[in-house]
Motif scaffolding. Structure first.
Motif, PDB file in Angstrom:
ATOM      1  N   ILE A   4      56.112-104.896  22.293  1.00 40.98           N
ATOM      2  CA  ILE A   4      57.393-104.421  21.772  1.00 40.98           C
ATOM      3  C   ILE A   4      57.596-102.952  22.122  1.00 40.98           C
ATOM      4  O   ILE A   4      58.662-102.548  22.568  1.00 40.98           O
ATOM      5  N   PHE A   5      56.548-102.144  21.952  1.00 42.57           N
ATOM      6  CA  PHE A   5      56.660-100.710  22.222  1.00 42.57           C
ATOM      7  C   PHE A   5      56.858-100.427  23.703  1.00 42.57           C
ATOM      8  O   PHE A   5      57.559 -99.500  24.078  1.00 42.57           O
ATOM      9  N   SER A   6      56.241-101.196  24.569  1.00 41.56           N
ATOM     10  CA  SER A   6      56.348-100.896  25.999  1.00 41.56           C
ATOM     11  C   SER A   6      57.583-101.517  26.637  1.00 41.56           C
ATOM     12  O   SER A   6      58.082-101.006  27.634  1.00 41.56           O
ATOM     13  N   LEU A   7      58.104-102.620  26.068  1.00 39.35           N
ATOM     14  CA  LEU A   7      59.248-103.294  26.675  1.00 39.35           C
ATOM     15  C   LEU A   7      60.546-103.130  25.908  1.00 39.35           C
ATOM     16  O   LEU A   7      61.616-103.369  26.452  1.00 39.35           O
ATOM     17  N   GLY A   8      60.456-102.777  24.648  1.00 39.87           N
ATOM     18  CA  GLY A   8      61.661-102.667  23.840  1.00 39.87           C
ATOM     19  C   GLY A   8      62.299-104.011  23.537  1.00 39.87           C
ATOM     20  O   GLY A   8      63.504-104.105  23.345  1.00 39.87           O
ATOM     21  N   CYS A   9      61.491-105.051  23.497  1.00 36.23           N
ATOM     22  CA  CYS A   9      62.037-106.378  23.213  1.00 36.23           C
ATOM     23  C   CYS A   9      62.136-106.625  21.713  1.00 36.23           C
ATOM     24  O   CYS A   9      61.513-105.932  20.915  1.00 36.23           O
ATOM     25  N   ARG A  10      62.949-107.586  21.350  1.00 37.66           N
ATOM     26  CA  ARG A  10      63.078-107.977  19.951  1.00 37.66           C
ATOM     27  C   ARG A  10      61.811-108.720  19.512  1.00 37.66           C
ATOM     28  O   ARG A  10      61.155-109.366  20.323  1.00 37.66           O
ATOM     29  N   SER A  11      61.508-108.668  18.227  1.00 35.32           N
ATOM     30  CA  SER A  11      60.335-109.385  17.722  1.00 35.32           C
ATOM     31  C   SER A  11      60.490-110.884  17.944  1.00 35.32           C
ATOM     32  O   SER A  11      59.514-111.583  18.221  1.00 35.32           O
ATOM     33  N   LYS A 117      53.054 -98.367   9.036  1.00 34.59           N
ATOM     34  CA  LYS A 117      53.829 -97.168   8.679  1.00 34.59           C
ATOM     35  C   LYS A 117      53.335 -96.571   7.369  1.00 34.59           C
ATOM     36  O   LYS A 117      53.215 -95.353   7.250  1.00 34.59           O
ATOM     37  N   LYS A 118      53.067 -97.426   6.420  1.00 37.01           N
ATOM     38  CA  LYS A 118      52.596 -96.944   5.119  1.00 37.01           C
ATOM     39  C   LYS A 118      51.234 -96.272   5.270  1.00 37.01           C
ATOM     40  O   LYS A 118      50.998 -95.193   4.727  1.00 37.01           O
ATOM     41  N   GLN A 119      50.343 -96.903   6.034  1.00 37.83           N
ATOM     42  CA  GLN A 119      48.996 -96.359   6.227  1.00 37.83           C
ATOM     43  C   GLN A 119      49.038 -94.980   6.885  1.00 37.83           C
ATOM     44  O   GLN A 119      48.259 -94.093   6.538  1.00 37.83           O
ATOM     45  N   TYR A 120      49.947 -94.782   7.819  1.00 38.61           N
ATOM     46  CA  TYR A 120      50.001 -93.523   8.568  1.00 38.61           C
ATOM     47  C   TYR A 120      51.187 -92.640   8.175  1.00 38.61           C
ATOM     48  O   TYR A 120      51.523 -91.699   8.892  1.00 38.61           O
ATOM     49  N   ASN A 121      51.814 -92.977   7.053  1.00 40.21           N
ATOM     50  CA  ASN A 121      52.897 -92.173   6.490  1.00 40.21           C
ATOM     51  C   ASN A 121      54.028 -91.926   7.499  1.00 40.21           C
ATOM     52  O   ASN A 121      54.501 -90.808   7.663  1.00 40.21           O
ATOM     53  N   ILE A 122      54.460 -92.992   8.160  1.00 45.26           N
ATOM     54  CA  ILE A 122      55.576 -92.925   9.100  1.00 45.26           C
ATOM     55  C   ILE A 122      56.825 -93.360   8.345  1.00 45.26           C
ATOM     56  O   ILE A 122      56.852 -94.418   7.735  1.00 45.26           O
ATOM     57  N   LYS A 123      57.859 -92.560   8.412  1.00 49.66           N
ATOM     58  CA  LYS A 123      59.083 -92.857   7.661  1.00 49.66           C
ATOM     59  C   LYS A 123      60.259 -93.094   8.600  1.00 49.66           C
ATOM     60  O   LYS A 123      60.325 -92.551   9.695  1.00 49.66           O
ATOM     61  N   ASN A 124      61.184 -93.913   8.145  1.00 45.86           N
ATOM     62  CA  ASN A 124      62.473 -94.135   8.806  1.00 45.86           C
ATOM     63  C   ASN A 124      62.390 -94.637  10.241  1.00 45.86           C
ATOM     64  O   ASN A 124      63.227 -94.291  11.067  1.00 45.86           O
ATOM     65  N   VAL A 125      61.394 -95.414  10.557  1.00 46.13           N
ATOM     66  CA  VAL A 125      61.294 -95.998  11.887  1.00 46.13           C
ATOM     67  C   VAL A 125      61.023 -97.489  11.733  1.00 46.13           C
ATOM     68  O   VAL A 125      59.928 -97.888  11.353  1.00 46.13           O
ATOM     69  N   ASP A 126      62.053 -98.304  12.019  1.00 50.74           N
ATOM     70  CA  ASP A 126      61.839 -99.742  11.968  1.00 50.74           C
ATOM     71  C   ASP A 126      61.705-100.279  13.398  1.00 50.74           C
ATOM     72  O   ASP A 126      61.941 -99.559  14.369  1.00 50.74           O
ATOM     73  N   LEU A 127      61.328-101.544  13.528  1.00 48.85           N
ATOM     74  CA  LEU A 127      61.099-102.110  14.856  1.00 48.85           C
ATOM     75  C   LEU A 127      62.370-102.108  15.701  1.00 48.85           C
ATOM     76  O   LEU A 127      62.317-101.893  16.909  1.00 48.85           O
ATOM     77  N   HIS A 128      63.506-102.325  15.076  1.00 50.18           N
ATOM     78  CA  HIS A 128      64.744-102.347  15.844  1.00 50.18           C
ATOM     79  C   HIS A 128      65.071-100.963  16.403  1.00 50.18           C
ATOM     80  O   HIS A 128      65.551-100.835  17.538  1.00 50.18           O
ATOM     81  N   ARG A 129      64.797 -99.921  15.651  1.00 51.51           N
ATOM     82  CA  ARG A 129      65.020 -98.556  16.137  1.00 51.51           C
ATOM     83  C   ARG A 129      64.093 -98.267  17.319  1.00 51.51           C
ATOM     84  O   ARG A 129      64.495 -97.602  18.282  1.00 51.51           O
ATOM     85  N   ILE A 130      62.865 -98.766  17.256  1.00 53.52           N
ATOM     86  CA  ILE A 130      61.933 -98.590  18.380  1.00 53.52           C
ATOM     87  C   ILE A 130      62.492 -99.277  19.622  1.00 53.52           C
ATOM     88  O   ILE A 130      62.440 -98.726  20.716  1.00 53.52           O
ATOM     89  N   HIS A 132      65.591 -99.727  20.488  1.00 54.48           N
ATOM     90  CA  HIS A 132      66.648 -98.907  21.080  1.00 54.48           C
ATOM     91  C   HIS A 132      66.089 -97.638  21.723  1.00 54.48           C
ATOM     92  O   HIS A 132      66.577 -97.203  22.773  1.00 54.48           O
ATOM     93  N   THR A 133      65.078 -97.053  21.120  1.00 53.80           N
ATOM     94  CA  THR A 133      64.445 -95.870  21.705  1.00 53.80           C
ATOM     95  C   THR A 133      63.830 -96.207  23.056  1.00 53.80           C
ATOM     96  O   THR A 133      64.033 -95.486  24.042  1.00 53.80           O
ATOM     97  N   VAL A 134      63.100 -97.309  23.123  1.00 51.59           N
ATOM     98  CA  VAL A 134      62.478 -97.720  24.393  1.00 51.59           C
ATOM     99  C   VAL A 134      63.553 -98.011  25.433  1.00 51.59           C
ATOM    100  O   VAL A 134      63.435 -97.602  26.595  1.00 51.59           O
ATOM    101  N   ALA A 135      64.610 -98.698  25.029  1.00 50.56           N
ATOM    102  CA  ALA A 135      65.693 -99.006  25.971  1.00 50.56           C
ATOM    103  C   ALA A 135      66.293 -97.714  26.537  1.00 50.56           C
ATOM    104  O   ALA A 135      66.567 -97.643  27.744  1.00 50.56           O
ATOM    105  N   ASN A 136      66.498 -96.718  25.690  1.00 45.03           N
ATOM    106  CA  ASN A 136      67.039 -95.432  26.183  1.00 45.03           C
ATOM    107  C   ASN A 136      66.079 -94.745  27.122  1.00 45.03           C
ATOM    108  O   ASN A 136      66.485 -94.187  28.147  1.00 45.03           O
ATOM    109  N   ILE A 137      64.795 -94.792  26.816  1.00 44.52           N
ATOM    110  CA  ILE A 137      63.794 -94.172  27.707  1.00 44.52           C
ATOM    111  C   ILE A 137      63.753 -94.891  29.047  1.00 44.52           C
ATOM    112  O   ILE A 137      63.726 -94.256  30.103  1.00 44.52           O
TER     113      ILE A 137
END
Length: 139
Positions: A4-11, A117-130, A132-137
């Motif tokens: 998902i992170f490398s391709l920006g695909c939907r789950s 996200k909870k374990q590493y205290n990451i806020k306001n980043v869901d899979l769908h936002r990732i 779109h970020t990958v698609a823009n990159i």
């Protein structure tokens, strides 16, 4: 998650991937189907909530290139499944439940991401936002 992170695909797209959708020689992945788990249990005659569906839009039927890391992880995962005794066919879903009989539930990916996200205290980043970020990159 790495796919998902490398391709920006939907789950739903990543859970719909089959081994025949991966071209290891060309380092490509093709998307043909998605898996959804939005079926209410009241409509089912079994406990299986997941089903195959068409991709979201005509542009969703596409080919993406795999990074060296994603390709290596997929090859390792294939070998891991073989070492666990699974009889892997080209038409098998890549990501299955641990019983090896059913496809993975795409909502589990979101659940795993929330725990991470909870374990590493990451806020306001869901899979769908990732996605779109990958698609823009990549664009």
């Amino acid at each position: 998650m790495n796919i998902i992170f490398s391709l920006g695909c939907r789950s739903e797209e990543v859970t719909g991937l089959r081994w025949c959708d991966i071209d290891f020689d060309e380092a490509e992945v093709n998307y043909y189907v998605a898996i959804t788990s939005n079926v209410p249990k009241s409509f089912l005659k079994s406990d299986k909530r997941v089903r195959e569906k068409e991709l979201k839009t005509p542009n969703s039927y596409r080919t993406n290139f795999l990074s060296d890391k994603a390709l290596r992880l997929l090859k390792n995962y294939y070998e891991f499944q073989k070492a666990c005794g699974f009889d892997i066919k080209d038409t098998d879903y890549i990501f299955k439940s641990w019983d090896g009989e059913s496809v993975a539930d795409p909502h589990k990916l979101s659940e795993y991401w929330r725990k991470f996200k909870k374990q590493y205290n990451i806020k306001n980043v869901d899979l769908h936002r990732i996605r779109h970020t990958v698609a823009n990159i990549l664009e």
